[in-house]
Design a protein around this motif. Sequence first.
Motif, PDB file in Angstrom:
ATOM      1  N   MET A 193       0.840  -1.188   0.000  1.00  0.00           N
ATOM      2  CA  MET A 193       0.000   0.000   0.000  1.00  0.00           C
ATOM      3  C   MET A 193       0.881   1.246   0.000  1.00  0.00           C
ATOM      4  N   SER A 194       0.317   2.362  -0.395  1.00  0.00           N
ATOM      5  CA  SER A 194       1.096   3.594  -0.448  1.00  0.00           C
ATOM      6  C   SER A 194       1.408   4.078   0.962  1.00  0.00           C
ATOM      7  N   PRO A 195       2.537   4.758   1.146  1.00  0.00           N
ATOM      8  CA  PRO A 195       2.862   5.307   2.465  1.00  0.00           C
ATOM      9  C   PRO A 195       1.784   6.256   2.982  1.00  0.00           C
ATOM     10  N   PHE A 196       1.127   6.970   2.077  1.00  0.00           N
ATOM     11  CA  PHE A 196       0.084   7.910   2.493  1.00  0.00           C
ATOM     12  C   PHE A 196      -1.127   7.168   3.058  1.00  0.00           C
ATOM     13  N   GLU A 197      -1.457   6.032   2.452  1.00  0.00           N
ATOM     14  CA  GLU A 197      -2.551   5.213   2.975  1.00  0.00           C
ATOM     15  C   GLU A 197      -2.173   4.646   4.336  1.00  0.00           C
ATOM     16  N   LEU A 198      -0.933   4.203   4.474  1.00  0.00           N
ATOM     17  CA  LEU A 198      -0.462   3.674   5.751  1.00  0.00           C
ATOM     18  C   LEU A 198      -0.476   4.761   6.822  1.00  0.00           C
ATOM     19  N   LEU A 199      -0.101   5.966   6.454  1.00  0.00           N
ATOM     20  CA  LEU A 199      -0.124   7.093   7.395  1.00  0.00           C
ATOM     21  C   LEU A 199      -1.542   7.352   7.888  1.00  0.00           C
ATOM     22  N   ASP A 200      -2.503   7.315   6.984  1.00  0.00           N
ATOM     23  CA  ASP A 200      -3.899   7.533   7.370  1.00  0.00           C
ATOM     24  C   ASP A 200      -4.373   6.451   8.337  1.00  0.00           C
ATOM     25  N   ILE A 201      -3.965   5.210   8.094  1.00  0.00           N
ATOM     26  CA  ILE A 201      -4.353   4.108   8.975  1.00  0.00           C
ATOM     27  C   ILE A 201      -3.703   4.268  10.347  1.00  0.00           C
ATOM     28  N   VAL A 202      -2.447   4.693  10.370  1.00  0.00           N
ATOM     29  CA  VAL A 202      -1.758   4.941  11.643  1.00  0.00           C
ATOM     30  C   VAL A 202      -2.526   5.970  12.468  1.00  0.00           C
ATOM     31  N   LYS A 203      -2.994   7.016  11.818  1.00  0.00           N
ATOM     32  CA  LYS A 203      -3.753   8.055  12.524  1.00  0.00           C
ATOM     33  C   LYS A 203      -5.067   7.494  13.067  1.00  0.00           C
ATOM     34  N   GLN A 204      -5.717   6.631  12.293  1.00  0.00           N
ATOM     35  CA  GLN A 204      -6.971   6.033  12.756  1.00  0.00           C
ATOM     36  C   GLN A 204      -6.738   5.113  13.949  1.00  0.00           C
ATOM     37  N   VAL A 205      -5.662   4.337  13.899  1.00  0.00           N
ATOM     38  CA  VAL A 205      -5.343   3.442  15.014  1.00  0.00           C
ATOM     39  C   VAL A 205      -5.033   4.248  16.267  1.00  0.00           C
ATOM     40  N   HIS A 206      -4.315   5.334  16.105  1.00  0.00           N
ATOM     41  CA  HIS A 206      -3.970   6.170  17.257  1.00  0.00           C
ATOM     42  C   HIS A 206      -5.223   6.784  17.877  1.00  0.00           C
ATOM     43  N   LYS A 207      -6.172   7.171  17.057  1.00  0.00           N
ATOM     44  CA  LYS A 207      -7.392   7.816  17.542  1.00  0.00           C
ATOM     45  C   LYS A 207      -8.403   6.804  18.085  1.00  0.00           C
ATOM     46  N   ASN A 208      -8.583   5.693  17.356  1.00  0.00           N
ATOM     47  CA  ASN A 208      -9.671   4.768  17.671  1.00  0.00           C
ATOM     48  C   ASN A 208      -9.227   3.472  18.338  1.00  0.00           C
ATOM     49  N   GLY A 209      -7.934   3.176  18.274  1.00  0.00           N
ATOM     50  CA  GLY A 209      -7.436   1.954  18.884  1.00  0.00           C
ATOM     51  C   GLY A 209      -7.377   0.764  17.951  1.00  0.00           C
ATOM     52  N   PHE A 210      -7.906   0.899  16.737  1.00  0.00           N
ATOM     53  CA  PHE A 210      -7.904  -0.211  15.788  1.00  0.00           C
ATOM     54  C   PHE A 210      -8.181   0.313  14.388  1.00  0.00           C
ATOM     55  N   TYR A 211      -7.941  -0.551  13.393  1.00  0.00           N
ATOM     56  CA  TYR A 211      -8.344  -0.247  12.024  1.00  0.00           C
ATOM     57  C   TYR A 211      -8.902  -1.509  11.389  1.00  0.00           C
ATOM     58  N   LEU A 212     -10.108  -1.409  10.879  1.00  0.00           N
ATOM     59  CA  LEU A 212     -10.722  -2.457  10.070  1.00  0.00           C
ATOM     60  C   LEU A 212     -11.539  -1.770   8.986  1.00  0.00           C
ATOM     61  N   ASN A 213     -11.309  -2.139   7.726  1.00  0.00           N
ATOM     62  CA  ASN A 213     -12.191  -1.602   6.700  1.00  0.00           C
ATOM     63  C   ASN A 213     -13.432  -2.494   6.609  1.00  0.00           C
ATOM     64  N   LYS A 214     -14.393  -2.103   5.815  1.00  0.00           N
ATOM     65  CA  LYS A 214     -15.670  -2.824   5.787  1.00  0.00           C
ATOM     66  C   LYS A 214     -15.516  -4.252   5.279  1.00  0.00           C
ATOM     67  N   ASP A 215     -14.636  -4.457   4.293  1.00  0.00           N
ATOM     68  CA  ASP A 215     -14.424  -5.812   3.786  1.00  0.00           C
ATOM     69  C   ASP A 215     -13.834  -6.708   4.874  1.00  0.00           C
ATOM     70  N   GLN A 216     -12.869  -6.173   5.616  1.00  0.00           N
ATOM     71  CA  GLN A 216     -12.268  -6.951   6.696  1.00  0.00           C
ATOM     72  C   GLN A 216     -13.288  -7.258   7.788  1.00  0.00           C
ATOM     73  N   MET A 217     -14.166  -6.304   8.074  1.00  0.00           N
ATOM     74  CA  MET A 217     -15.176  -6.527   9.102  1.00  0.00           C
ATOM     75  C   MET A 217     -16.123  -7.655   8.715  1.00  0.00           C
ATOM     76  N   GLU A 218     -16.523  -7.691   7.450  1.00  0.00           N
ATOM     77  CA  GLU A 218     -17.398  -8.767   6.981  1.00  0.00           C
ATOM     78  C   GLU A 218     -16.704 -10.119   7.116  1.00  0.00           C
ATOM     79  N   ILE A 219     -15.438 -10.169   6.701  1.00  0.00           N
ATOM     80  CA  ILE A 219     -14.672 -11.415   6.787  1.00  0.00           C
ATOM     81  C   ILE A 219     -14.506 -11.834   8.239  1.00  0.00           C
ATOM     82  N   LEU A 220     -14.185 -10.864   9.086  1.00  0.00           N
ATOM     83  CA  LEU A 220     -13.959 -11.141  10.501  1.00  0.00           C
ATOM     84  C   LEU A 220     -15.219 -11.667  11.166  1.00  0.00           C
ATOM     85  N   ARG A 221     -16.341 -11.083  10.835  1.00  0.00           N
ATOM     86  CA  ARG A 221     -17.599 -11.529  11.431  1.00  0.00           C
ATOM     87  C   ARG A 221     -17.882 -12.983  11.066  1.00  0.00           C
TER      88      ARG A 221
END
Length: 225
Positions: free
Chosen positions: A111-139
Amino acid sequence: MEKIKLALVDDDYLIVTLLKSFFNQDQSTQVVYDTTDGYQLFNYLEEKNNERIDILLLDLKMKTIDGLEVLKHVKTNHPELKVVVVSSHYQDNSIGFMTKEGVAGFLPKGMSPFELLDIVKQVHKNGFYLNKDQMEILREQISSKVSKPMLDEDELLTDREKEIIKLLCQQKTAKEIGEHLFITQRTVEGHKNNLFTKIGVRNVAGLIVYALQKHIVTLEELSLN
């Protein structure tokens, strides 16, 4: 604004060097530690005078020690440290396993570094990162394996705990939840830790899966990017 403190552990020196340069150029992040050897990370974490780490970006397959062993050590000895696994061995069918092991995010390399940076920010704020596809698979992966509670469903969680789960599913921080419910941030953290114990999960992602399974929230109600 205080920067997000990162550690990079990957046995590919070029990847470590490039990511370190990228994150250190951004105003919101700083790489405070990097290594190509997971054992060296253990030494760093044990030194009390070293700078704290907010998020660890970890590879899975490494020469001296594999990423799963590093993850297990970190979650056992430093449970407050958020771990995001970034691996060329990413597979959808491993999302459930990695979530149960306590990762805050499981991502494919490339993935692009910019996408990874955005995910890092989400993890720092929310404690986790899951996109909708991953959530469906995880469920789907976890639904048949979650142990049944000993209490009846209505007795397992209080109304306040269900309310907190709903707000966590909306990616509200402990501070925001406290303000919404007129309780302290510390009380919210206490409720969250009790929920982890009651339900048998390690992080907020596990709470979300439970909430979906028990129809506390619907997939459409989740605040996922």
